[in-house]
Design a protein around this motif. Structure first.
Motif: not given
Length: 381
Positions: A338-354
């Motif tokens: 998956a994209p480098k920043q989206l490693k696991t389900v913990l990383d969904y807030p990074l999508f929101t930040q985008a």
């Protein structure tokens, strides 16, 4: 530098606030299959083993998960396999009644959300799992299946897949047969959402002509950004918008960035002996690739696209049909990259930040994270 750091910290905090206030729905996660393949339990700490587990869904802000029920087209007795996967989630829910509910009605969904429990439902990934039997489709619905992907990469006797439609050896008529149209109509009657991820173009257009309810693409991206047959062409995207449906973004690197394909081929070739050995042992091929990617994480991470490449798909779909028709269908635990920043389900807030960085309002962000799917769910029920 100090002020830049404080600005970035403030933005991240703002993203967390919006993220956790919204209802986050992910329409496609394969952790049931992953847990069976790896002989682990969803309600265990699977950090470093899976992309997902029950505790990390909560930490990542996931409120409502549609769990993929999947096997490839080669597996014998696919209906039995589907029931085994569903049984595994029912067992996890029974062990954790304070954390998760397999919800079968809008009222149960609302109650679980109010109580802070994970809403769990199923999405059957591949119509071959009903074994050409409408009664089995009915049973799936009774057990909590709320969408079905009409085909996986393999065709059924009644619907052609994206893989087979482009094959020169595919002999029979493309699209939905009369029985396939009957299945779509029955799904409309039940309140089971029709999913067009994986289907061929002829099947897609037959669905558009047949369905009376909004549809979804549970885990697909934009063909014009990454031209692979699993992604949707602009005409298909426009048709889903007109239908009132939603396209849920897939995180798989190969559907995000066309340049990933050749890099991944080279990676797999380098580790071909191990891959062949695991396939020979009985592991399903797609999970072999996941295991290899996890084992050689540094190599695997080096060829992944950036989150911004995924956001190009988001921007394109919004430009065509608006923010009311996009959602999330990560494919976590069914993908090896998956994209480098989206490693696991913990990383969904990074999508929101985008999304915040793109200037979207709280209201629009809430639509993308889950509100759009909830609208389609209600329209189907």
């Amino acid at each position: 530098m100090k002020y830049l750091f404080l600005l970035l910290l403030s933005t991240a905090t703002f993203a967390q606030d919006i993220h956790f206030k919204s209802i986050l729905v992910d329409t496609h996660n394969d952790c049931l299959t992953a847990c069976i393949e790896k002989n682990v339990s969803l309600d265990s700490d699977l950090t470093g083993i899976n992309h997902s587990d029950l505790a990390r869904f909560k930490k990542g802000g996931v409120d409502y998960q549609l769990f993929s029920v999947w096997c490839d087209g080669e597996k014998a007795k696919p209906y039995e396999w589907a029931m085994r996967e569903m049984d595994s989630l029912y067992a996890a829910a029974a062990r954790n009644p304070d954390k998760m509910v397999i919800a079968k009605s809008w009222k149960e969904i609302q109650k679980a959300l109010k109580e802070g429990k994970l809403v769990a439902q199923f999405g059957v990934e591949g119509g071959h799992m009903i074994e050409d039997d409408l009664n089995k489709l009915n049973t799936f619905y009774e057990r909590g299946v709320r969408y079905m992907t009409l085909t996986h990469n393999n065709s059924t006797s009644w619907a052609s897949s994206h893989t087979d439609e482009k094959s020169p050896t595919f002999a029979r008529k493309k699209g939905l047969s009369d029985f396939g149209k009957e299945i779509v109509q029955r799904m409309n009657q039940l309140g089971m959402i029709v999913d067009v991820s994986h289907v061929g173009e002829a099947t897609f257009w037959d669905v558009i002509k047949t369905t009376t309810k909004p549809i979804i693409a549970s885990h697909s991206n934009a063909y014009s950004i990454c031209p692979v047959s699993r992604n949707l062409k602009d005409e298909q995207i426009l048709a889903i918008g007109k239908n009132g449906g939603v396209i849920h973004l897939n995180f798989y690197s190969a559907f995000v960035d066309i340049d990933f394909w050749q890099k991944d081929i080279a990676f797999r070739k380098k580790h071909a002996a191990e891959i062949d050995s695991m396939i020979a042992s009985g592991m399903q091929t797609e999970y072999v690739f996941t295991v290899i990617s996890d084992k050689y994480a540094e190599e695997s991470n080096a060829i992944k696209p950036d989150l911004e490449q995924l956001m190009k798909h988001f921007d394109h779909i919004v430009d065509l049909i608006g923010v009311d028709h996009v959602g999330l269908g990560s494919d976590f635990d069914g993908i090896n990259s998956a994209p480098k920043q989206l490693k696991t389900v913990l990383d969904y807030p990074l999508f929101t930040q985008a999304l915040i960085a793109r200037g979207y309002s709280d209201k629009d962000i809430s639509k993308v994270l889950g509100g759009n799917f909830l609208r389609v769910y209600k329209a189907n029920n």
